[in-house]
Design a protein around this motif. Structure first.
Motif, PDB file in Angstrom:
ATOM      1  N   TYR A 172       0.825  -1.208   0.000  1.00  0.00           N
ATOM      2  CA  TYR A 172       0.000   0.000   0.000  1.00  0.00           C
ATOM      3  C   TYR A 172       0.861   1.260   0.000  1.00  0.00           C
ATOM      4  O   TYR A 172       1.687   1.448   0.874  1.00  0.00           O
ATOM      5  N   VAL A 173       0.624   2.154  -0.967  1.00  0.00           N
ATOM      6  CA  VAL A 173       1.290   3.458  -0.943  1.00  0.00           C
ATOM      7  C   VAL A 173       0.678   4.266   0.194  1.00  0.00           C
ATOM      8  O   VAL A 173      -0.388   3.926   0.720  1.00  0.00           O
ATOM      9  N   ILE A 174       1.322   5.336   0.576  1.00  0.00           N
ATOM     10  CA  ILE A 174       0.927   6.082   1.777  1.00  0.00           C
ATOM     11  C   ILE A 174      -0.512   6.599   1.705  1.00  0.00           C
ATOM     12  O   ILE A 174      -1.231   6.568   2.707  1.00  0.00           O
ATOM     13  N   SER A 175      -0.957   7.032   0.540  1.00  0.00           N
ATOM     14  CA  SER A 175      -2.329   7.557   0.440  1.00  0.00           C
ATOM     15  C   SER A 175      -3.357   6.460   0.679  1.00  0.00           C
ATOM     16  O   SER A 175      -4.374   6.681   1.348  1.00  0.00           O
ATOM     17  N   VAL A 176      -3.102   5.269   0.176  1.00  0.00           N
ATOM     18  CA  VAL A 176      -4.025   4.144   0.378  1.00  0.00           C
ATOM     19  C   VAL A 176      -3.968   3.696   1.837  1.00  0.00           C
ATOM     20  O   VAL A 176      -5.002   3.463   2.458  1.00  0.00           O
ATOM     21  N   ALA A 189      -3.178   5.450   4.450  1.00  0.00           N
ATOM     22  CA  ALA A 189      -3.838   6.476   5.264  1.00  0.00           C
ATOM     23  C   ALA A 189      -5.349   6.350   5.167  1.00  0.00           C
ATOM     24  O   ALA A 189      -6.065   6.471   6.171  1.00  0.00           O
ATOM     25  N   SER A 190      -5.836   6.081   3.988  1.00  0.00           N
ATOM     26  CA  SER A 190      -7.276   5.910   3.786  1.00  0.00           C
ATOM     27  C   SER A 190      -7.797   4.683   4.544  1.00  0.00           C
ATOM     28  O   SER A 190      -8.866   4.730   5.151  1.00  0.00           O
ATOM     29  N   SER A 248      -7.955   5.654   8.172  1.00  0.00           N
ATOM     30  CA  SER A 248      -8.660   6.927   8.398  1.00  0.00           C
ATOM     31  C   SER A 248      -7.802   7.976   9.077  1.00  0.00           C
ATOM     32  O   SER A 248      -8.198   8.581  10.074  1.00  0.00           O
ATOM     33  N   HIS A 303      -4.610  11.161   8.120  1.00  0.00           N
ATOM     34  CA  HIS A 303      -3.957  11.951   7.078  1.00  0.00           C
ATOM     35  C   HIS A 303      -2.591  11.318   6.817  1.00  0.00           C
ATOM     36  O   HIS A 303      -1.956  10.809   7.749  1.00  0.00           O
ATOM     37  N   PRO A 304      -2.113  11.336   5.580  1.00  0.00           N
ATOM     38  CA  PRO A 304      -0.776  10.799   5.303  1.00  0.00           C
ATOM     39  C   PRO A 304       0.313  11.394   6.193  1.00  0.00           C
ATOM     40  O   PRO A 304       1.274  10.714   6.552  1.00  0.00           O
ATOM     41  N   ARG A 305       0.143  12.650   6.587  1.00  0.00           N
ATOM     42  CA  ARG A 305       1.131  13.284   7.465  1.00  0.00           C
ATOM     43  C   ARG A 305       1.235  12.533   8.803  1.00  0.00           C
ATOM     44  O   ARG A 305       2.305  12.429   9.393  1.00  0.00           O
ATOM     45  N   ARG A 342       3.545   9.740   8.433  1.00  0.00           N
ATOM     46  CA  ARG A 342       4.925  10.223   8.416  1.00  0.00           C
ATOM     47  C   ARG A 342       5.419  10.526   9.837  1.00  0.00           C
ATOM     48  O   ARG A 342       6.571  10.254  10.183  1.00  0.00           O
TER      49      ARG A 342
END
Length: 117
Positions: free
Chosen positions: A15-19, A21-22, A25, A27-29, A32
């Motif tokens: 999973y990439v960070i956006s997926v 994070a989704s 639930s 934020h991608p931050r 990090r």
């Protein structure tokens, strides 16, 4: 949470960070920050893209539970993870069960299903 397919390796980074994070639930931050704090360590592609595994997702869900439901700060979570690793015990599962009353529910269900004489 992510759907686990039979035969799929939960440690395989997919999973990439956006997926990721989704899925949890946040934020991608936030992911990090968790990485900066040493709480998760996603794999990296040759082009430095973060890839999260099912185990990473599960770990983030633990972190979220501990911060939101139990009031533990990130430094405390780091200590819990370190203790769990050193002792080889499931401290976090016990905390989760304690917080959700899972043991009480299981005991209650057992009592209801057991005939009384």
């Amino acid at each position: 949470m992510a759907i686990r397919r039979p035969g799929q390796d939960p440690s395989r980074p997919v999973y990439v960070i956006s997926v990721a994070a989704s899925l949890v639930s946040v934020h991608p931050r936030t992911l990090r920050i968790y990485e900066d704090e040493g709480l998760v360590c996603p794999a990296r592609t040759p082009t430095n893209i973060r890839l999260y595994s099912e185990n990473d997702i599960r770990r983030v869900l633990w972190i979220r539970h501990l911060t939101q439901e139990r009031g533990v700060n990130l430094a405390g979570i780091r200590l819990l993870f370190e203790l769990e690793e050193r002792l080889g015990t499931r401290i976090l599962e016990a905390l989760f069960d304690e917080g959700t009353g899972a043991d009480d529910e299981a005991d209650g269900a057992e009592r209801r299903s057991s005939p009384t004489f």
